[in-house]
Design an enzyme around this catalytic site. Structure first.
Site, short mmCIF file in Angstrom:
data_model
loop_
_atom_site.label_atom_id
_atom_site.label_comp_id
_atom_site.label_asym_id
_atom_site.label_seq_id
_atom_site.Cartn_x
_atom_site.Cartn_y
_atom_site.Cartn_z
N GLU A 1 -112.99 -13.01 -17.46
CA GLU A 1 -112.39 -12.53 -18.65
C GLU A 1 -112.59 -13.61 -20.16
O GLU A 1 -113.11 -12.98 -20.75
CB GLU A 1 -110.34 -12.09 -19.00
CG GLU A 1 -110.22 -10.68 -18.35
CD GLU A 1 -108.71 -11.46 -18.18
OE1 GLU A 1 -108.62 -9.97 -17.95
OE2 GLU A 1 -108.13 -12.30 -18.26
N ASP A 2 -112.25 -14.36 -19.86
CA ASP A 2 -113.04 -15.44 -20.46
C ASP A 2 -113.85 -17.11 -20.28
O ASP A 2 -112.67 -17.90 -19.34
CB ASP A 2 -111.37 -15.98 -21.19
CG ASP A 2 -111.49 -17.54 -21.89
OD1 ASP A 2 -112.57 -16.89 -22.84
OD2 ASP A 2 -110.94 -18.43 -22.32
N PRO A 3 -115.16 -17.03 -19.58
CA PRO A 3 -115.68 -18.34 -18.97
C PRO A 3 -115.18 -19.33 -19.69
O PRO A 3 -115.85 -19.72 -19.88
CB PRO A 3 -117.45 -17.39 -18.68
CG PRO A 3 -117.01 -15.78 -19.42
CD PRO A 3 -115.89 -15.37 -20.31
#
Length: 370
Positions: A103-105
């Protein structure tokens, strides 16, 4: 010593929680599918749910499910009390962190410091790997030298550990085997890590819990000709970062000069340490000598390939199949002067008692058995 490890396990599991006052926006908006899971079915249906919602790529979802079954089989084979509950608890945390990473690398800098807040990734890694180690059949050779390392580091010396590389679990195995004797080493060791462990979605959460000096392995330098120049420049930045650290003293760095994991001989199935890259050994020797601080290079021997064995051959593509096992492990250290490092081509310190046993022993006499 095994009793002390169990005491730490209870403490570690209780400590893996969020500092809600410092939660980032990505944490606040993050799906709780896996954190709310209480059963095996919750976990498996959660993977399907997130894949159908296109929050998990199909290949990542498939890898997560495969990892679940392999991890479950390994932990249950230990015969430990509460093993089924351990599987659900640890895999729900692991899947949660993997989903957040998609989702949020997270992007790793040349030097990555272990993340302890708002989520303690360091303790997360230990809690996940601990059930895979058969401590009753694990050994630390030359245990007294590890105590000497800590004393030297606290006095401002630099220590470099040059060893073989067996699995993605190597740093955690080192820390866990030394946890009762010297937790300082596990918390302060800086690992030279290849790009595979900081780009694979299934591996990144575990890498976030370690102190890493990030490099591109020579084995994968030419996988994509268009990226060769970028990789070389990135390695130069990491080398400069390491040199700056060493000039400040009090550093503990672990490097595997083979540039990759040990693999078995395809004809015999026997495991041997991969040959070292002599230029990597020479680079470390020069960095230590020119740092301006007292420095020491120790050869270290590591055995843990059965915990997370690598693929039989080096793979170019990210997303390798992850096998998992419950086995004994081994660690040994011996003092060797920096002037001899250029002649070091492999680590021969650990040898198997027999071909079918997971027990290994160090050639030195000063061993600690858990």
């Amino acid at each position: 010593m095994s009793e002390l490890v169990r005491d730490k396990e209870s403490s570690a599991e209780a400590s893996i929680s969020f500092n809600e006052a410092e939660e980032t926006p990505s944490e606040l908006n993050h799906s709780r599918t896996f954190m709310d899971a209480r059963t095996e079915q919750d976990l498996l249906s959660g993977i399907k749910k997130e894949a159908e919602a296109e929050r998990l790529p199909p290949n990542v979802a498939a890898g997560m499910e495969e990892l679940y079954w392999n991890y479950k089989n390994a932990v249950l084979s230990s015969g430990a009390a509460g093993a089924e509950e351990t599987v659900i608890t640890n895999m729900s945390l692991a899947f949660d962190r993997m989903l957040l990473g998609v989702e949020d690398p997270y992007t790793f800098s040349p030097y990555h410091k272990a993340m302890r807040e708002p989520f303690d990734y360091y303790l997360f890694v230990h809690t996940y790997i601990r059930p895979l180690i058969d401590f009753k059949n694990s050994y630390v050779g030359n245990a007294s030298i590890f105590s000497e390392l800590e004393d030297k580091i606290r006095q401002g010396h630099n220590i470099v550990l040059i060893s073989n590389h067996q699995s993605e679990a190597d740093p955690a195995v080192i820390s866990l085997l030394l946890e009762a004797q010297s937790p300082f080493i596990g918390e302060n060791i800086k690992c030279v890590a290849g790009d595979r462990v900081i780009t694979d979605p299934l591996c990144k959460p575990f890498s976030m819990g370690r102190n890493l000096i990030c490099v591109y392995s020579k084995k994968h330098m030419n996988d994509d000709p268009d990226l060769v120049d970028m990789k070389r420049k990135a390695n130069t930045r990491s080398l400069k970062e390491m040199a700056t650290m060493l000039r400040s003293g009090c550093q503990l760095i672990w490097i595997a000069p083979s540039g990759g994991r040990d693999r078995p001989d395809p004809s015999t199935g026997e495991w041997f340490p991969a040959p070292f890259d002599s230029s990597s050994v020479d680079n470390m020797r020069r960095l230590v000598e020119h740092s301006g601080a007292p420095g020491h290079i120790y050869p270290m021997s590591l055995l843990c390939h059965d915990i997370m064995p690598p693929p039989p051959q080096v793979e170019k593509e990210i997303g390798e199949k992850r096998l998992v096992g419950f086995h004994g492990t081994g660690l040994s250290l011996v003092l060797k002067s920096a002037s001899q490092m250029s002649h070091l081509t492999a680590i021969p310190l650990l040898r198997p008692i027999n071909h079918t046993s997971t027990l290994w022993t160090a050639r030195s006499m000063n061993n600690t058995r858990f």
